[in-house]
Design an enzyme around this catalytic site. Structure first.
Site, PDB file in Angstrom:
ATOM      1  N   GLU A 135      -1.660  -4.856  -5.098  1.00 11.75           N
ATOM      2  CA  GLU A 135      -1.461  -3.955  -3.958  1.00 11.75           C
ATOM      3  C   GLU A 135      -2.173  -4.543  -2.753  1.00 11.75           C
ATOM      4  O   GLU A 135      -3.308  -5.008  -2.866  1.00 11.75           O
ATOM      5  CB  GLU A 135      -2.037  -2.551  -4.195  1.00 11.75           C
ATOM      6  CG  GLU A 135      -1.247  -1.671  -5.122  1.00 11.75           C
ATOM      7  CD  GLU A 135      -1.851  -0.276  -5.240  1.00 11.75           C
ATOM      8  OE1 GLU A 135      -2.510   0.184  -4.275  1.00 11.75           O
ATOM      9  OE2 GLU A 135      -1.669   0.344  -6.294  1.00 11.75           O
TER      10      GLU A 135
ATOM     11  N   GLU B  26      -6.322   1.015 -10.750  1.00 12.19           N
ATOM     12  CA  GLU B  26      -7.536   1.400 -10.042  1.00 12.19           C
ATOM     13  C   GLU B  26      -8.388   2.416 -10.796  1.00 12.19           C
ATOM     14  O   GLU B  26      -8.642   3.533 -10.313  1.00 12.19           O
ATOM     15  CB  GLU B  26      -7.191   1.937  -8.642  1.00 12.19           C
ATOM     16  CG  GLU B  26      -6.518   0.893  -7.760  1.00 12.19           C
ATOM     17  CD  GLU B  26      -6.294   1.339  -6.339  1.00 12.19           C
ATOM     18  OE1 GLU B  26      -6.035   0.475  -5.493  1.00 12.19           O
ATOM     19  OE2 GLU B  26      -6.389   2.563  -6.063  1.00 12.19           O
TER      20      GLU B  26
END
Length: 449
Positions: A352, A169
């Site tokens: 995720e 991320e």
């Protein structure tokens, strides 16, 4: 939650769970590990909502064998963990710390012995503090240091890790850590944080090449994506939505896939050196997609420092994080990636996807979490629908195996399939753990339906 049987997934579909080093390992001073930016950030008063730190977390560093046994009982085919850079290079440079490598060497071997593929993320936000003191990701040299760290780690583990992920991320790390100051290292630079984007991507490209000197396993990056829902019918609202999509979804994808950077307000191209874009576009084997929720956007109020306003989305259930539960957003996102990038898009794995709820044991010590079961049920069905739509999705990793230290929220948010009593470190599988185990079992060839 649907009462229909879960649809079958393609043969070889990867079922996994994810964690990160700083959120579960603890042992922040053990065996030569030095401080990361999150150790420093947590010591600053008011930064963490409950005043806690990751000093102990889930004590996974000492309890990893117990946690590998939980993975084996769950029946996952893969476990995504991250490697703590300050364990491998305490100063962010120089020789590798043998004790740090030894820990991950043991973990990888235990995973393989349990029939679980190791999936290793090199950077999940725990930059060694000395590198931040020298400028952090604002400084171009950090990209080179990251590649050196990747090479040293892969030299030890590259023969056994089944999938490598360079960065986790990078948009969230840039925006919350360097742009808004609510994550480590706590800088509030707004659009002046754009060099962080470029240097993370440059580090990714350099690390891909470094990894491939020691492994034949596929290499990926894990990006956070959020489909944009424009609220409003004016041109200014649509322009705000386009600006947010460029920032959140395209900034860390267009350059990876050879398109260069999207147009963004305030982006300073002087950070781009000759050859950088070619390095960033070094081919990857998998695109990791982290998905939690869509984002509502409308035109910015007059005087706003940003070209958009973020607004809540109505009509959805909410998690304990007050995030909308929107499985339809995952199918929408996967279709957007397919339509936007076409043949340049590599195979996708959902690296995720998960939800926080206020889970607690009942009088009998059991932890029922029907909301998480409903969340997973809906999102898995969305993935199956996207596959039917022609999107090449090859795996789904639940965030997270364990309740853990949730960054600036400390211990106040629980994402785990397994409840952790932080005082005793007792692990208790929740009802979602049993549900997912049964879904995985039923997905295997020859299973009874």
């Amino acid at each position: 939650m649907s009462t229909a049987p879960m649809p079958q997934f393609p043969t070889g579909f990867r079922w996994g769970v994810s964690t990160s080093a700083h959120q579960i390992e603890g042992a922040t001073t053990a065996d030569g590990r030095a401080p990361s930016i999150w150790d420093t950030f947590a010591r600053s008063p008011g930064r963490i909502s409950d005043g806690s730190s990751g000093e102990v977390a889930c004590d996974h560093y000492h309890r990893h064998t117990e946690d590998v046994a939980l993975l084996a009982r769950l029946g996952v085919s893969a476990y995504r963990f991250s490697i703590a850079w300050p364990r491998i290079q305490p100063t962010g440079a120089g020789p590798a710390n043998p004790a740090g490598l030894d820990f991950y060497d043991r973990l990888v071997d235990e995973l393989l012995a349990a029939g679980v593929d190791p999936v290793a993320t090199l950077y999940h936000w725990d930059l060694p503090q000395p590198l931040e003191d020298a400028g952090g990701w604002l400084h171009r040299d950090t990209a080179a240091r990251f590649a050196e760290y990747a090479e040293k780690t892969a030299a030890r583990l590259g023969d056994r890790v089944r999938l490598w992920i360079t960065l986790n991320e990078p948009f969230i790390h840039m925006s919350l850590g360097y742009g808004m100051g609510v994550h480590a290292p706590g800088r509030m630079l707004l659009f002046d944080a754009f060099p962080v984007a470029h240097h993370q991507l440059l580090g990714h490209g350099l690390a891909v090449a470094a990894l491939r000197t020691h492994t034949a396993s596929p290499v990926a990056i894990a990006n956070n994506y959020s489909p944009v829902r424009v609220l409003g019918d004016h041109d200014a609202d649509r322009a705000a939505g386009a600006a947010y999509e460029a920032l959140h979804n395209r900034l860390f994808t267009d350059p990876l896939l050879g398109r260069g950077y999207p147009e963004l307000p305030g982006f300073d191209p002087s950070v781009i050196h000759p050859g950088d874009l070619d390095t960033i576009a070094t081919p990857i084997d998998v695109l990791g997609v982290n998905y939690y929720n869509p984002t509502g956007v409308r035109a910015a109020e007059e005087g706003s420092p940003l070209p958009f306003d973020l607004v809540p989305l109505d009509g959805y259930p909410r998690t304990a994080f007050d995030w909308p539960v929107a499985p339809d957003g995952l199918r929408e996102l996967l279709g957007w990636l397919r339509d936007t990038y076409g043949d340049a898009l590599p195979p996708i794995e959902i690296t995720e996807s998960g939800c926080a709820y206020d889970d607690a044991p009942d009088a009998d010590g059991q932890v029922a979490d029907p909301e998480r079961i409903a969340y997973l049920d809906g999102h898995l069905r969305a993935v199956r629908a996207a596959i039917d739509d022609g999107v090449d999705v090859r795996g789904y990793f639940v965030w997270s195996l364990l309740d853990n230290w949730e960054w600036a929220e400390g211990f106040t948010k629980r994402f785990g399939l397994v409840h952790v009593d932080y005082a005793t470190q007792t692990r208790t599988p929740k009802s979602s753990y049993t549900w997912l185990r049964d879904v995985i079992t039923a997905s295997r060839p020859g299973s009874a339906r």
